[in-house]
Design a protein around this motif. Structure first.
Motif, PDB file in Angstrom:
ATOM      1  N   VAL A   1       0.817  -1.204   0.000  1.00  0.00           N
ATOM      2  CA  VAL A   1       0.000   0.000   0.000  1.00  0.00           C
ATOM      3  C   VAL A   1       0.858   1.265   0.000  1.00  0.00           C
ATOM      4  O   VAL A   1       0.667   2.156  -0.816  1.00  0.00           O
ATOM      5  CB  VAL A   1      -0.965   0.009   1.214  1.00  0.00           C
ATOM      6  CG1 VAL A   1      -1.733   1.317   1.277  1.00  0.00           C
ATOM      7  CG2 VAL A   1      -1.935  -1.162   1.127  1.00  0.00           C
TER       8      VAL A   1
ATOM      9  N   VAL B   1       2.831   1.818  -3.364  1.00  0.00           N
ATOM     10  CA  VAL B   1       1.955   2.163  -4.491  1.00  0.00           C
ATOM     11  C   VAL B   1       1.422   3.585  -4.310  1.00  0.00           C
ATOM     12  O   VAL B   1       1.340   4.365  -5.258  1.00  0.00           O
ATOM     13  CB  VAL B   1       0.790   1.156  -4.623  1.00  0.00           C
ATOM     14  CG1 VAL B   1      -0.182   1.592  -5.711  1.00  0.00           C
ATOM     15  CG2 VAL B   1       1.325  -0.234  -4.933  1.00  0.00           C
ATOM     16  N   ARG B   2       1.102   3.930  -3.076  1.00  0.00           N
ATOM     17  CA  ARG B   2       0.631   5.283  -2.809  1.00  0.00           C
ATOM     18  C   ARG B   2       1.691   6.315  -3.193  1.00  0.00           C
ATOM     19  O   ARG B   2       1.405   7.307  -3.866  1.00  0.00           O
ATOM     20  CB  ARG B   2       0.319   5.419  -1.322  1.00  0.00           C
ATOM     21  CG  ARG B   2      -0.132   6.799  -0.986  1.00  0.00           C
ATOM     22  CD  ARG B   2      -0.061   7.082   0.482  1.00  0.00           C
ATOM     23  NE  ARG B   2      -0.886   8.245   0.792  1.00  0.00           N
ATOM     24  CZ  ARG B   2      -1.176   8.639   2.007  1.00  0.00           C
ATOM     25  NH1 ARG B   2      -0.714   7.959   3.045  1.00  0.00           N
ATOM     26  NH2 ARG B   2      -1.912   9.702   2.195  1.00  0.00           N
TER      27      ARG B   2
ATOM     28  N   ASP C   1       2.053   6.719  -6.882  1.00  0.00           N
ATOM     29  CA  ASP C   1       0.995   7.560  -7.444  1.00  0.00           C
ATOM     30  C   ASP C   1       1.355   9.038  -7.348  1.00  0.00           C
ATOM     31  O   ASP C   1       1.157   9.823  -8.266  1.00  0.00           O
ATOM     32  CB  ASP C   1      -0.329   7.292  -6.720  1.00  0.00           C
ATOM     33  CG  ASP C   1      -1.489   8.004  -7.407  1.00  0.00           C
ATOM     34  OD1 ASP C   1      -1.934   7.506  -8.446  1.00  0.00           O
ATOM     35  OD2 ASP C   1      -1.914   9.068  -6.921  1.00  0.00           O
ATOM     36  N   ARG C   2       1.916   9.390  -6.204  1.00  0.00           N
ATOM     37  CA  ARG C   2       2.330  10.775  -5.977  1.00  0.00           C
ATOM     38  C   ARG C   2       3.419  11.172  -6.975  1.00  0.00           C
ATOM     39  O   ARG C   2       3.396  12.245  -7.570  1.00  0.00           O
ATOM     40  CB  ARG C   2       2.852  10.863  -4.547  1.00  0.00           C
ATOM     41  CG  ARG C   2       3.103  12.228  -4.008  1.00  0.00           C
ATOM     42  CD  ARG C   2       1.829  12.856  -3.489  1.00  0.00           C
ATOM     43  NE  ARG C   2       1.922  14.314  -3.515  1.00  0.00           N
ATOM     44  CZ  ARG C   2       2.570  15.004  -2.591  1.00  0.00           C
ATOM     45  NH1 ARG C   2       3.138  14.418  -1.582  1.00  0.00           N
ATOM     46  NH2 ARG C   2       2.638  16.324  -2.677  1.00  0.00           N
TER      47      ARG C   2
ATOM     48  N   ILE D   1      -5.050   0.510 -10.398  1.00  0.00           N
ATOM     49  CA  ILE D   1      -5.051   1.643  -9.476  1.00  0.00           C
ATOM     50  C   ILE D   1      -4.220   2.804 -10.003  1.00  0.00           C
ATOM     51  O   ILE D   1      -4.628   3.957  -9.956  1.00  0.00           O
ATOM     52  CB  ILE D   1      -4.562   1.189  -8.078  1.00  0.00           C
ATOM     53  CG1 ILE D   1      -5.682   0.396  -7.390  1.00  0.00           C
ATOM     54  CG2 ILE D   1      -4.148   2.379  -7.228  1.00  0.00           C
ATOM     55  CD1 ILE D   1      -5.242  -0.359  -6.165  1.00  0.00           C
ATOM     56  N   LEU D   2      -3.049   2.525 -10.539  1.00  0.00           N
ATOM     57  CA  LEU D   2      -2.156   3.598 -10.963  1.00  0.00           C
ATOM     58  C   LEU D   2      -2.441   4.091 -12.380  1.00  0.00           C
ATOM     59  O   LEU D   2      -2.034   5.190 -12.754  1.00  0.00           O
ATOM     60  CB  LEU D   2      -0.698   3.159 -10.850  1.00  0.00           C
ATOM     61  CG  LEU D   2      -0.182   2.929  -9.428  1.00  0.00           C
ATOM     62  CD1 LEU D   2       1.263   2.446  -9.463  1.00  0.00           C
ATOM     63  CD2 LEU D   2      -0.283   4.206  -8.595  1.00  0.00           C
TER      64      LEU D   2
END
Ligand SMILES: Nc1ncnc2c1ncn2[C@@H]1O[C@H](COP(=O)(O)OP(=O)(O)OP(=O)(O)O)[C@@H](O)[C@H]1O
Ligand SMILES: [Mg+2]
Lengths: 95, 264
Positions: free
Chosen positions: B146, B149-150, B153-154, B193-194
């Motif tokens: 998590v 991946v977060r 994304d940033r 997700i990305l």
């Protein structure tokens, strides 16, 4: 027993990877909105444009925000209406 | 004229340096002229992963400050004619280089090399901004977790804001067994997700630790799964269409049975 089977076959909705995905989706809605604070401002402007075709609203009191509870994210808008336009649809079509 | 590729991640420790070393060495093994640039100033690492730590005389800050010529600071690898390293400075901090200096450096290096691979420091601060300044394209490394991946994304958002459009994703340390049992996000989950294109997937592999111990990148080891993944990735970077390797092939009978019955 069913629980056990679901788990063995990796289809359990509460398997940790599904928890991970749900948490990521939620956190990214906020992260992405933060990266561009402009986003909510732009959205507000567009909303005002559309809504004023139908009614007069108090533009300065308009509020738009994200709200998250129970694993969902909602876009919550509070838009004080001053008055409805008569024949709004027709006006828009002509205009 | 060569191409400058920056390897980023956001979160630390997900495999940027390992990936830089392996992709760079892989490209050099294919016969390309490659220079690896370590921009992690103060936390120099790429030199040891490549096994070149004993040969450093000058570093990137010496070059940008004019203490030596660019050619003098480049370390030539003994295994591959085309492979070079520009080491990071160990005693300075990340503000010792500016984005303008990086841009200039990349322009210079592109004249002599087919690929300029930039190993980016973790974080989104000055070091990151420097590392991406002269890049033509960007790769984003993540692990199936998590937090990683977060942060990826940033980083994708920041890369796009810096006009580095459509970065490609590298998923590192995938454990096929855990994916199968539903305890690790799959490649499809992460891509969904990305919403970016995938460049490659590297499995968790002890050979990474062993080869890093020896200073010989895994890409040179024909038996290593991670090495194979990096060889494929190097070929994709040159534009070849190489299918993803099957990481699930040798999972146990139960898993093969499940696949057979139709459970994903
Ligand atoms: N596929 C893999 N299998 C096993 N170990 C790995 C794998 N990839 C990386 N590692 C290990 O993880 C650690 C961190 O890797 P690496 O130094 O490449 O990360 P990094 O992103 O460059 O870190 P930093 O942000 O500190 O620069 C290293 O010890 C490396 O050996
Ligand atoms: Mg590193």
């Amino acid at each position: 027993m069913l629980d056990f089977l679901l788990r063995v076959f990796g289809k359990d909705a509460s398997s940790s990877k599904n928890v991970a995905k749900d948490r990521l989706r939620l956190v990214l809605v906020h992260d992405r909105a933060d990266v561009s604070p402009q986003l909510l401002e732009d959205l507000k402007e567009d909303l005002i444009k559309v809504i004023t075709n139908y009614m007069d609203i108090d533009e300065r009191a308009l509020e738009v925000n994200f709200d998250n509870s129970d694993n969902t994210v909602a876009l919550v808008a509070n838009i004080p209406v001053i008055k409805m336009k008569r024949n709004a649809k027709r006006e828009e079509k002509i205009g | 004229m060569g191409e400058v590729i920056v390897i980023t991640s956001g979160k630390g420790g997900v495999g940027k340096t390992t990936t830089s070393a392996n992709i760079g060495t892989g490209l050099a093994a294919m016969g390309y002229k490659v220079v690896l640039v370590d921009t992690d100033i103060g936390l120099r690492n790429l030199d040891v992963v490549l096994g070149l730590e004993n040969r450093i005389v000058y570093d990137i800050v010496d070059v940008t400050h004019g203490h030596c010529r660019l050619k003098q600071a480049l370390i030539k690898d003994k295994r591959f004619e085309g492979l070079h390293l520009l080491p990071a400075a160990q005693t300075k901090d990340k503000t010792a280089v500016s984005p303008d200096q990086m841009r200039e450096l990349c322009t210079e290096l592109k004249k002599d090399f087919d690929y300029v691979i930039i190993d980016c420091p973790a974080g989104i601060e000055q070091g990151f901004k420097n590392a991406i300044a002269g890049a033509d394209r960007a790769l984003v490394v993540t692990t199936p977790e998590v937090s990683a991946v977060r942060d990826a994304d940033r980083i994708i958002g920041l890369l796009e804001a810096a006009e580095l459009r459509s970065p490609k994703l590298i998923v590192n340390r995938l454990r096929p067994r855990m994916v199968k049992s539903g305890d690790m996000m799959s490649i499809d989950d992460i891509i969904e997700i990305l919403a970016i294109d995938l460049l490659g997937v590297i499995p968790e592999d002890e050979m990474i630790v062993i080869t890093t111990n020896k200073g010989e990148p895994a890409v040179l080891d024909n038996k290593s799964r991670a090495g194979q993944a990096y060889r494929n990735m190097a070929r994709r970077i040159t534009g070849e269409d190489v299918p993803l390797m099957d990481l699930y092939a040798d999972l146990g009978l139960v898993n093969r049975l499940k696949k057979f019955i139709g459970f994903k």
